[in-house]
Each structure stands twice: as C-alpha cells, then as structure tokens.
Write a protein that holds these residues in place. Structure first.
Motif, PDB file in Angstrom:
ATOM      1  N   ALA A   1       0.697  -1.201  -0.038  1.00 36.88           N
ATOM      2  CA  ALA A   1      -0.215   0.070  -0.077  1.00 36.88           C
ATOM      3  C   ALA A   1       0.871   1.168   0.014  1.00 36.88           C
ATOM      4  O   ALA A   1       0.408   2.172  -0.691  1.00 36.88           O
ATOM      5  N   ASP A   2       1.977   1.465   0.644  1.00 37.08           N
ATOM      6  CA  ASP A   2       2.738   2.495   0.569  1.00 37.08           C
ATOM      7  C   ASP A   2       3.378   2.706  -0.693  1.00 37.08           C
ATOM      8  O   ASP A   2       3.960   4.057  -1.011  1.00 37.08           O
ATOM      9  N   HIS A   3       3.402   1.547  -1.525  1.00 26.55           N
ATOM     10  CA  HIS A   3       3.685   2.073  -3.038  1.00 26.55           C
ATOM     11  C   HIS A   3       2.636   2.166  -3.940  1.00 26.55           C
ATOM     12  O   HIS A   3       2.991   2.794  -5.109  1.00 26.55           O
ATOM     13  N   VAL A   4       1.732   1.889  -3.762  1.00 25.26           N
ATOM     14  CA  VAL A   4       0.439   1.650  -4.745  1.00 25.26           C
ATOM     15  C   VAL A   4      -0.763   2.745  -4.022  1.00 25.26           C
ATOM     16  O   VAL A   4      -1.659   3.201  -5.065  1.00 25.26           O
TER      17      VAL A   4
ATOM     18  N   GLY B   1      12.538  -0.049  -5.783  1.00 28.69           N
ATOM     19  CA  GLY B   1      11.315  -0.342  -4.821  1.00 28.69           C
ATOM     20  C   GLY B   1      11.883  -0.985  -3.416  1.00 28.69           C
ATOM     21  O   GLY B   1      12.932  -0.192  -2.879  1.00 28.69           O
ATOM     22  N   ASP B   2      11.478  -2.115  -2.871  1.00 23.58           N
ATOM     23  CA  ASP B   2      11.875  -2.584  -1.639  1.00 23.58           C
ATOM     24  C   ASP B   2      12.763  -3.700  -1.906  1.00 23.58           C
ATOM     25  O   ASP B   2      12.915  -4.451  -0.967  1.00 23.58           O
ATOM     26  N   VAL B   3      13.485  -3.881  -2.897  1.00 24.30           N
ATOM     27  CA  VAL B   3      14.653  -4.816  -3.378  1.00 24.30           C
ATOM     28  C   VAL B   3      15.969  -4.497  -2.563  1.00 24.30           C
ATOM     29  O   VAL B   3      16.438  -5.181  -1.750  1.00 24.30           O
TER      30      VAL B   3
ATOM     31  N   ALA C   1      12.956   2.759  -2.546  1.00 22.66           N
ATOM     32  CA  ALA C   1      11.842   3.555  -2.043  1.00 22.66           C
ATOM     33  C   ALA C   1      11.775   3.982  -0.542  1.00 22.66           C
ATOM     34  O   ALA C   1      10.782   4.642   0.035  1.00 22.66           O
ATOM     35  N   HIS C   2      12.923   3.604   0.275  1.00 29.99           N
ATOM     36  CA  HIS C   2      12.816   4.060   1.796  1.00 29.99           C
ATOM     37  C   HIS C   2      14.112   4.575   2.070  1.00 29.99           C
ATOM     38  O   HIS C   2      15.384   4.054   1.736  1.00 29.99           O
ATOM     39  N   GLU C   3      14.100   5.335   3.100  1.00 28.78           N
ATOM     40  CA  GLU C   3      15.367   5.871   3.672  1.00 28.78           C
ATOM     41  C   GLU C   3      15.552   5.112   4.737  1.00 28.78           C
ATOM     42  O   GLU C   3      15.149   5.264   6.181  1.00 28.78           O
TER      43      GLU C   3
HETATM   44 FE    FE Z   1       7.856  -0.138   1.016  1.00 26.78          FE
END
Ligand code: FE
Ligand code: ZN
Length: 263
Positions: free
Chosen positions: A62-65, A142-144, A180-182
C-alpha cells in the motif's frame, strides 16, 4: 535530492515516515514511481507546473500503490504494474509489465531522445516485485535494494532474493539506484556488526550521518558504493567472518537477513 542527466531530473518526494516517491521529469512532463500518497505527488506536480504522463509501480504494498488510482483518475495517464492478479491492482486500468519489457515515453523525453525503461523482475520482497531501469542508468529498485541493505522477505525465498540482488549486481557499476525507503543509517549500523573492518563502510557511515543531520536524503546511491558496503551484496566476502566453510553465498545471505530482522 535532485539528479540531472541531460534534461531529465529526478526528485525524491518524502512521504509517510520514511518513503521516497521518485518524480522523474523532463520539460513539463513527469512520471512517478510508487506513489503511495497521491497528495504528495499532486503538490509536487503543481509546485513545478508539471503534467503527469505515467505511473510506475514496483509491487503491491500500500505504501507504493496507495495513491495510484487517484492520480490516474486526475491525469488519465497509464499505470504500469507487475503482471500479477493481486487485488491491489484491480481498481487500476494498469498496463502489465514483466521481465524484459521495454517501455518508451515519447513525451517525457521529448526535449532529448525518448525516455526508455527496461523492466527487471526481482522477486523476494514480494513475488511480483519489478524494478524499472531508466535509460540504462537509473534503477528504481522499490523494496529490493536499500542503501546498505535489502528488503524483508514477505513472500519470496532467500534464494529468490539473493538471485534478484545478483541481477542488480550485474548492472554497470555507475548505475544510480533509487530505493523507496530511507533506511540507510539503520542498515549501516547493522552492516557494521558483520563487516566491522570495512573502511568504505566506515566512510559511508560518516557521510550518511552528515546527510541525515541536515535531514537530507542518502539516496540515490550507486551500485559501486553498494558493492563495496552493502552486506547483502557481499555474501562471498563476508562468508569467512560469519559462516562455516561449507556455507554457500545463499546460506550467508539467509543468515544475514535473519540477523537484520532482529537488529
Ligand atoms: Fe515499502
Ligand atoms: Zn514493500
């Protein structure tokens, strides 16, 4: 953070507590990667007088879409999403993407050449996860892959995630990577527990602390820096420090990921 290559600009839009929604723009035209929050993107478009031409989604969380439907409604632009039947995509009129697809965006690159995007399938964090490789230079991961870290394994196996990270590791070393994240500072703190004698990691810890003290993003990163400091890309180098002799790189990866889950 702001990256300019030719006339393409890439800007981090902070959202939620630690997400970055990446805005790619060229002239008046823009794309956005993983717009978890539509309002953040709408404000950025308005402030820069940009028109949204496309939405790129890496995976179904959800935090991406979360903001994609509202942005698509407002801008009537295409959404590109992984080719899975996850319900998160069902309300979207999404064009489905898979490994090897090659997307072109004529408008966004109109001032120079067309902007292109290759799709990489990178399962592990989720099974449907893809990354977008823009103009063979910028990887939206993304989150990889995170700065000095990697995503949690919500759906995939360690072997899948390890293979996905190796896929990234095979790109040119000067590839710019946009996670996608710090999470960089916390990831470095963990990395130092398993790779304490790495001078590149110590230097990165210092640089990261300086950036965060000024509330600046630590991203994008480069593949070269990740290869030198990210423990999840250094499983072979670290195997002597944490593993038994018969451990494979995937065994080392599995152990590192398990330790990081509890760090
Ligand atoms: Fe995420
Ligand atoms: Zn996620």
């Amino acid at each position: 953070m702001h990256v300019t290559s030719a006339s393409i600009e890439i800007t981090a839009l902070p959202a939620f507590s630690d997400n970055y929604l990446w805005l790619i723009h060229c002239g008046q035209h823009a794309l956005v990667v993983d717009p978890g929050d539509a309002e953040v993107v709408a404000q950025a478009l308005q402030a820069r007088q940009l028109q949204l031409d496309g939405i790129l989604l890496t995976h179904h969380h959800a935090d991406h879409v979360g903001g994609a439907a509202a942005l698509q409604q407002r801008w009537q632009c295409p959404v590109y999403a992984p080719d899975s039947d996850h319900p998160a995509y069902q309300s979207l009129q999404a064009k489905r993407v898979k490994q090897g697809d090659h997307l072109t965006f004529a408008h966004v690159g109109a001032l120079t050449d067309s902007l292109t995007c290759d799709v990489l399938a990178l399962p592990g964090h989720t099974l449907d996860h893809v990354a977008y490789y823009l103009n063979y230079r910028h990887l939206f991961s993304g989150d990889v892959l995170f700065g000095a870290g990697c995503g949690r394994l919500f759906e995939g196996t360690p072997a899948q995630m390890y293979a996905s990270l190796q896929h990234i590791a095979a790109l040119p070393a000067d590839t710019l990577i946009y996670p996608a994240h710090e999470y960089t500072a916390h990831n470095i703190a963990f990395a130092q527990t398993v790779d304490p004698d790495n001078p590149d990691l110590q230097q990165r810890a210092q640089n990261t602390a300086n950036l965060r003290a000024q509330n600046l993003p630590t991203l994008p990163t480069t593949l070269a820096l990740e290869l030198a400091t990210n423990p999840f890309l250094r499983c072979e180098a670290l195997s002597k420090q944490i593993a038994f002799q018969h451990w494979s790189p995937i065994d080392v990866f599995t152990e590192l990921r398990a330790r990081r889950n509890h760090f």
